[in-house]
Design an enzyme around this catalytic site. Structure first.
Site, PDB file in Angstrom:
ATOM      1  CG  HIS A   1      45.961  37.368 -16.013  1.00  0.00           C
ATOM      2  ND1 HIS A   1      47.048  36.587 -16.116  1.00  0.00           N
ATOM      3  CD2 HIS A   1      44.803  36.548 -16.337  1.00  0.00           C
ATOM      4  CE1 HIS A   1      46.644  35.294 -15.870  1.00  0.00           C
ATOM      5  NE2 HIS A   1      45.264  35.458 -16.278  1.00  0.00           N
TER       6      HIS A   1
ATOM      7  CG  HIS B   1      41.718  35.319 -14.622  1.00  0.00           C
ATOM      8  ND1 HIS B   1      42.083  34.657 -16.104  1.00  0.00           N
ATOM      9  CD2 HIS B   1      40.549  35.873 -15.038  1.00  0.00           C
ATOM     10  CE1 HIS B   1      41.088  34.928 -16.991  1.00  0.00           C
ATOM     11  NE2 HIS B   1      40.303  35.651 -16.479  1.00  0.00           N
TER      12      HIS B   1
ATOM     13  CG  ASP C   1      44.323  31.107 -12.576  1.00  0.00           C
ATOM     14  OD1 ASP C   1      43.544  31.801 -12.770  1.00  0.00           O
ATOM     15  OD2 ASP C   1      44.947  30.266 -13.471  1.00  0.00           O
ATOM     16  CG  HIS C   2      47.361  33.909 -13.045  1.00  0.00           C
ATOM     17  ND1 HIS C   2      48.421  33.536 -13.823  1.00  0.00           N
ATOM     18  CD2 HIS C   2      46.167  33.169 -13.472  1.00  0.00           C
ATOM     19  CE1 HIS C   2      48.008  32.677 -14.572  1.00  0.00           C
ATOM     20  NE2 HIS C   2      46.726  32.352 -14.403  1.00  0.00           N
TER      21      HIS C   2
ATOM     22  CG  HIS D   1      43.801  34.974 -20.800  1.00  0.00           C
ATOM     23  ND1 HIS D   1      43.176  33.973 -21.001  1.00  0.00           N
ATOM     24  CD2 HIS D   1      44.242  35.138 -19.170  1.00  0.00           C
ATOM     25  CE1 HIS D   1      42.981  33.386 -19.854  1.00  0.00           C
ATOM     26  NE2 HIS D   1      43.404  34.329 -18.853  1.00  0.00           N
TER      27      HIS D   1
ATOM     28  CG  ASP E   1      46.683  32.332 -17.821  1.00  0.00           C
ATOM     29  OD1 ASP E   1      47.744  31.639 -17.345  1.00  0.00           O
ATOM     30  OD2 ASP E   1      45.532  32.327 -17.066  1.00  0.00           O
TER      31      ASP E   1
ATOM     32  CG  HIS F   1      47.658  27.572 -16.507  1.00  0.00           C
ATOM     33  ND1 HIS F   1      46.916  27.127 -15.513  1.00  0.00           N
ATOM     34  CD2 HIS F   1      47.368  28.970 -16.619  1.00  0.00           C
ATOM     35  CE1 HIS F   1      46.100  28.153 -15.008  1.00  0.00           C
ATOM     36  NE2 HIS F   1      46.188  29.225 -15.794  1.00  0.00           N
TER      37      HIS F   1
HETATM   38 FE    FE Z   1      45.449  31.258 -15.539  1.00  0.00          FE
HETATM   39 ZN    ZN Z   2      43.956  33.664 -16.763  1.00  0.00          ZN
END
Ligand code: FE
Ligand code: ZN
Length: 254
Positions: free
Chosen positions: A55, A57, A59-60, A113, A132, A170
């Site tokens: 996805h 985001h 942090d990905h 999400h 996530d 995570h």
């Molecule tokens: Fe994340």
């Molecule tokens: Zn995420």
């Protein structure tokens, strides 16, 4: 068979280095940042060929552009959010198959999400990358979807074989498990698992991968049918989505 290595990123993210030895295809799943991925490639003498995003985001996907620039890897992500995936070359969605060297992954759309969120299921290797959407003993927040959508997404993953290894985005397992125990304090499988999770985290070791079978026994978001959980929530006669929504609401304020 695939070799899968954890690459810790940022504070609590995992990226996954996936190596298909017969062709030397090498993917990184959800690179938060480039530096730890480049270091892992160097340590293992591997050349990156694919970047897989679950996805959009940051942090990905934060490592997408620098890794593509450094290696020329092809970026593959959710078709439904292709306008938000940096550097994307190919969007995939429900029912698509990713060919990765001599391995194949089936793609599921698992939104909620985020609007576009996919899972990669390597059936022959018994591994699924869930981003996530499903965590160990948990699930992602509903930023861009409804409880009903998330329940549908989790149900697709829950239908995979029990020995499927789950690689999530995570390391949230310890806090997830403490929350789960508030809902099912008498769940023996959960109690036992938390002894192991506490031990692993005290040693700073990862709790990933988990398996779907273990999640079915211990993850409250997959257990709206549990009598103990329903009794805790006072929702003995509600439908599964209502129970799921109440678990998610409580986790948001835990
Ligand atoms: Fe994340
Ligand atoms: Zn995420």
């Amino acid at each position: 068979m695939l070799k899968i290595l954890l690459v810790p990123c940022l504070t609590d993210n995992y990226a996954y280095l996936v190596h298909e030895p017969s062709t030397n295809a090498v993917a990184i799943v959800d690179p938060s940042e480039a530096a730890p991925v480049l270091a892992a490639l160097q340590t293992h003498g591997l050349k990156l060929t694919h970047i897989l995003n679950t996805h959009h985001h940051f942090d990905h996907t934060g490592g997408n552009l620098p890794l593509k620039e450094a290696t020329g890897a092809r970026i593959i992500g959710p078709k439904a959010d292709s306008d938000r995936i940096p550097g994307i070359d190919e969007g995939l969605g429900e029912g698509d198959t990713l060919t990765f060297g001599n391995a194949k992954a089936r793609v599921f759309d698992i939104p909620a999400h985020t609007k576009g969120h996919i899972a990669f299921w390597f059936e022959a290797d018994k591994a699924v990358f869930t981003g996530d959407t499903m965590f160990a003993i948990g699930c992602g927040r509903l930023f861009e979807g409804t409880p009903a959508q998330m329940w549908t997404s989790l149900s697709k993953l829950a239908a995979l074989p029990a020995d499927t290894r789950v690689y999530c985005g995570h390391e949230y397992t310890l806090s997830n498990g403490r929350f789960a125990l508030t809902l099912e304090p008498n769940n023996k499988a959960l109690q036992q698992r938390m002894v192991e999770v506490e031990r692993l985290r005290a040693a700073k070791d990862p709790t990933i991968p988990t398996t779907l079978g273990l999640e079915m026994q211990t993850n409250p978001f997959l257990r709206p049918a549990s009598a103990e959980l329903r009794s805790t929530l006072g929702l003995q006669n509600a439908d599964d989505v209502t129970v799921f929504a109440e678990i998610r609401r409580r986790k948001d304020v835990f």
